[in-house]
Write a protein that holds these residues in place. Sequence first.
Motif, PDB file in Angstrom:
ATOM      1  N   GLU A  30       0.831  -1.199   0.000  1.00  0.00           N
ATOM      2  CA  GLU A  30       0.000   0.000   0.000  1.00  0.00           C
ATOM      3  C   GLU A  30       0.872   1.259   0.000  1.00  0.00           C
ATOM      4  O   GLU A  30       0.567   2.242  -0.682  1.00  0.00           O
ATOM      5  CB  GLU A  30      -0.935  -0.007   1.206  1.00  0.00           C
ATOM      6  CG  GLU A  30      -2.017  -1.077   1.165  1.00  0.00           C
ATOM      7  CD  GLU A  30      -1.543  -2.457   1.602  1.00  0.00           C
ATOM      8  OE1 GLU A  30      -2.341  -3.412   1.516  1.00  0.00           O
ATOM      9  OE2 GLU A  30      -0.367  -2.596   2.026  1.00  0.00           O
ATOM     10  N   LEU A  31       1.969   1.213   0.774  1.00  0.00           N
ATOM     11  CA  LEU A  31       2.908   2.336   0.785  1.00  0.00           C
ATOM     12  C   LEU A  31       3.560   2.500  -0.581  1.00  0.00           C
ATOM     13  O   LEU A  31       3.666   3.627  -1.097  1.00  0.00           O
ATOM     14  CB  LEU A  31       3.982   2.119   1.852  1.00  0.00           C
ATOM     15  CG  LEU A  31       5.078   3.189   1.915  1.00  0.00           C
ATOM     16  CD1 LEU A  31       4.513   4.510   2.412  1.00  0.00           C
ATOM     17  CD2 LEU A  31       6.234   2.739   2.803  1.00  0.00           C
ATOM     18  N   PHE A  32       3.997   1.408  -1.186  1.00  0.00           N
ATOM     19  CA  PHE A  32       4.627   1.476  -2.499  1.00  0.00           C
ATOM     20  C   PHE A  32       3.692   2.136  -3.514  1.00  0.00           C
ATOM     21  O   PHE A  32       4.103   3.006  -4.285  1.00  0.00           O
ATOM     22  CB  PHE A  32       5.003   0.081  -2.998  1.00  0.00           C
ATOM     23  CG  PHE A  32       6.016  -0.640  -2.145  1.00  0.00           C
ATOM     24  CD1 PHE A  32       7.035   0.049  -1.506  1.00  0.00           C
ATOM     25  CD2 PHE A  32       5.964  -2.019  -1.997  1.00  0.00           C
ATOM     26  CE1 PHE A  32       7.980  -0.616  -0.732  1.00  0.00           C
ATOM     27  CE2 PHE A  32       6.891  -2.692  -1.230  1.00  0.00           C
ATOM     28  CZ  PHE A  32       7.900  -1.992  -0.596  1.00  0.00           C
ATOM     29  N   GLN A  33       2.438   1.712  -3.507  1.00  0.00           N
ATOM     30  CA  GLN A  33       1.485   2.262  -4.470  1.00  0.00           C
ATOM     31  C   GLN A  33       1.159   3.727  -4.182  1.00  0.00           C
ATOM     32  O   GLN A  33       0.959   4.517  -5.104  1.00  0.00           O
ATOM     33  CB  GLN A  33       0.197   1.431  -4.457  1.00  0.00           C
ATOM     34  CG  GLN A  33       0.331   0.077  -5.150  1.00  0.00           C
ATOM     35  CD  GLN A  33      -1.017  -0.542  -5.422  1.00  0.00           C
ATOM     36  OE1 GLN A  33      -1.771  -0.823  -4.506  1.00  0.00           O
ATOM     37  NE2 GLN A  33      -1.330  -0.755  -6.685  1.00  0.00           N
ATOM     38  N   ARG A  34       1.132   4.068  -2.923  1.00  0.00           N
ATOM     39  CA  ARG A  34       0.755   5.426  -2.529  1.00  0.00           C
ATOM     40  C   ARG A  34       1.871   6.436  -2.813  1.00  0.00           C
ATOM     41  O   ARG A  34       1.601   7.568  -3.218  1.00  0.00           O
ATOM     42  CB  ARG A  34       0.403   5.426  -1.040  1.00  0.00           C
ATOM     43  CG  ARG A  34      -0.222   6.694  -0.521  1.00  0.00           C
ATOM     44  CD  ARG A  34      -0.792   6.503   0.865  1.00  0.00           C
ATOM     45  NE  ARG A  34       0.201   6.167   1.868  1.00  0.00           N
ATOM     46  CZ  ARG A  34       0.258   4.978   2.491  1.00  0.00           C
ATOM     47  NH1 ARG A  34      -0.607   4.023   2.215  1.00  0.00           N
ATOM     48  NH2 ARG A  34       1.187   4.764   3.410  1.00  0.00           N
ATOM     49  N   VAL A  35       3.111   6.011  -2.628  1.00  0.00           N
ATOM     50  CA  VAL A  35       4.229   6.948  -2.652  1.00  0.00           C
ATOM     51  C   VAL A  35       4.982   6.944  -3.988  1.00  0.00           C
ATOM     52  O   VAL A  35       5.391   8.004  -4.472  1.00  0.00           O
ATOM     53  CB  VAL A  35       5.209   6.635  -1.504  1.00  0.00           C
ATOM     54  CG1 VAL A  35       6.458   7.498  -1.590  1.00  0.00           C
ATOM     55  CG2 VAL A  35       4.518   6.825  -0.159  1.00  0.00           C
ATOM     56  N   LEU A  36       5.150   5.767  -4.569  1.00  0.00           N
ATOM     57  CA  LEU A  36       6.001   5.650  -5.745  1.00  0.00           C
ATOM     58  C   LEU A  36       5.206   5.734  -7.037  1.00  0.00           C
ATOM     59  O   LEU A  36       4.007   5.464  -7.073  1.00  0.00           O
ATOM     60  CB  LEU A  36       6.756   4.312  -5.700  1.00  0.00           C
ATOM     61  CG  LEU A  36       7.688   4.121  -4.505  1.00  0.00           C
ATOM     62  CD1 LEU A  36       8.225   2.705  -4.475  1.00  0.00           C
ATOM     63  CD2 LEU A  36       8.847   5.128  -4.558  1.00  0.00           C
ATOM     64  N   ASN A  37       5.898   6.113  -8.085  1.00  0.00           N
ATOM     65  CA  ASN A  37       5.302   6.175  -9.418  1.00  0.00           C
ATOM     66  C   ASN A  37       5.411   4.788 -10.041  1.00  0.00           C
ATOM     67  O   ASN A  37       6.375   4.476 -10.743  1.00  0.00           O
ATOM     68  CB  ASN A  37       6.028   7.218 -10.267  1.00  0.00           C
ATOM     69  CG  ASN A  37       5.359   7.446 -11.606  1.00  0.00           C
ATOM     70  OD1 ASN A  37       4.415   6.753 -11.970  1.00  0.00           O
ATOM     71  ND2 ASN A  37       5.855   8.420 -12.352  1.00  0.00           N
ATOM     72  N   LEU A  38       4.419   3.949  -9.799  1.00  0.00           N
ATOM     73  CA  LEU A  38       4.421   2.575 -10.291  1.00  0.00           C
ATOM     74  C   LEU A  38       3.273   2.369 -11.271  1.00  0.00           C
ATOM     75  O   LEU A  38       2.243   3.029 -11.183  1.00  0.00           O
ATOM     76  CB  LEU A  38       4.277   1.585  -9.130  1.00  0.00           C
ATOM     77  CG  LEU A  38       5.354   1.609  -8.038  1.00  0.00           C
ATOM     78  CD1 LEU A  38       4.989   0.636  -6.928  1.00  0.00           C
ATOM     79  CD2 LEU A  38       6.732   1.294  -8.608  1.00  0.00           C
ATOM     80  N   ASP A  39       3.474   1.423 -12.190  1.00  0.00           N
ATOM     81  CA  ASP A  39       2.389   1.040 -13.080  1.00  0.00           C
ATOM     82  C   ASP A  39       1.988  -0.416 -12.841  1.00  0.00           C
ATOM     83  O   ASP A  39       1.586  -1.130 -13.749  1.00  0.00           O
ATOM     84  CB  ASP A  39       2.784   1.252 -14.548  1.00  0.00           C
ATOM     85  CG  ASP A  39       4.011   0.428 -14.944  1.00  0.00           C
ATOM     86  OD1 ASP A  39       4.621  -0.205 -14.058  1.00  0.00           O
ATOM     87  OD2 ASP A  39       4.344   0.414 -16.147  1.00  0.00           O
ATOM     88  N   GLN A  40       2.115  -0.845 -11.584  1.00  0.00           N
ATOM     89  CA  GLN A  40       1.835  -2.227 -11.208  1.00  0.00           C
ATOM     90  C   GLN A  40       0.548  -2.314 -10.393  1.00  0.00           C
ATOM     91  O   GLN A  40       0.276  -1.464  -9.547  1.00  0.00           O
ATOM     92  CB  GLN A  40       2.988  -2.793 -10.367  1.00  0.00           C
ATOM     93  CG  GLN A  40       4.330  -2.852 -11.074  1.00  0.00           C
ATOM     94  CD  GLN A  40       5.434  -3.233 -10.103  1.00  0.00           C
ATOM     95  OE1 GLN A  40       6.400  -2.497  -9.918  1.00  0.00           O
ATOM     96  NE2 GLN A  40       5.299  -4.384  -9.466  1.00  0.00           N
ATOM     97  N   SER A  41      -0.206  -3.364 -10.647  1.00  0.00           N
ATOM     98  CA  SER A  41      -1.388  -3.643  -9.836  1.00  0.00           C
ATOM     99  C   SER A  41      -0.936  -4.214  -8.494  1.00  0.00           C
ATOM    100  O   SER A  41       0.213  -4.659  -8.355  1.00  0.00           O
ATOM    101  CB  SER A  41      -2.285  -4.657 -10.544  1.00  0.00           C
ATOM    102  OG  SER A  41      -1.655  -5.929 -10.588  1.00  0.00           O
TER     103      SER A  41
END
Length: 238
Positions: free
Chosen positions: A59-70
């Motif tokens: 959840e932190l990775f998705q919230r903070v980083l610019n990712l294109d991963q589900s």
Amino acid sequence: MISDITTAPSLLITGTDTEIGKTIVTTAIAAYWQTYLQPDNPTSLGIYKPIQCGSGDRELFQRVLNLDQSPEQITPQYFDAPLAPPIAALKAGQEIDLGLLWQQFNQLRSQKQFVLVEALGGLGSPLTNEYIVADLARDWALPTVLVVPVKIGAVGQTIANVALARANKIDLRGIILNCPIADQTEAEIADLAPIDMIESLANLPVLGRIPHLQPQDREDVTKLAHAATGLELVRLGL
């Protein structure tokens, strides 16, 4: 599970225990990649946490980083109970699927320039009743870095994990210190995690230190990227 590769554009971030800063180090390195190494192509970096038990990391990775991963691409197997994976899976009426984890990892690697893999717990933490993180690092042929918290017991826990890595012939590149305690002085840090002693006993380099980050700073890409500027990332393959 035997890896069919000898090298990989990836890095396993493990630690001496749970709750010692692996996620902070992973996020900081990812933020550094996106800010300084590949600012025009930030999604060229992949984040992989094969198993997560309880909410928080992906959840932190998705919230903070610019990712294109589900969420499923970051973490193929997710369990609600914040327990060791075999116990969390049992409570959910499921099993740990090591084949799925390996398949999803390879798929992500085929799409990215580099993949950061965050381990669950330390090298001795169980993924199943017969398989630990050290087994995964060995079988997946993952270059590995060990995160060590600056606190009492740091030296002993470091040496124990390094011994486990060597017993499993893991490519352990070095050690990153993380400061989980606020307002530590340089003298206190030196007493709790003496670099010369750690390097001498472990026969490995200390590749830098992540300073203590307040909760709000862990959500700030700029501050996370800056926290990683003191790390010897070249020696980790980045």
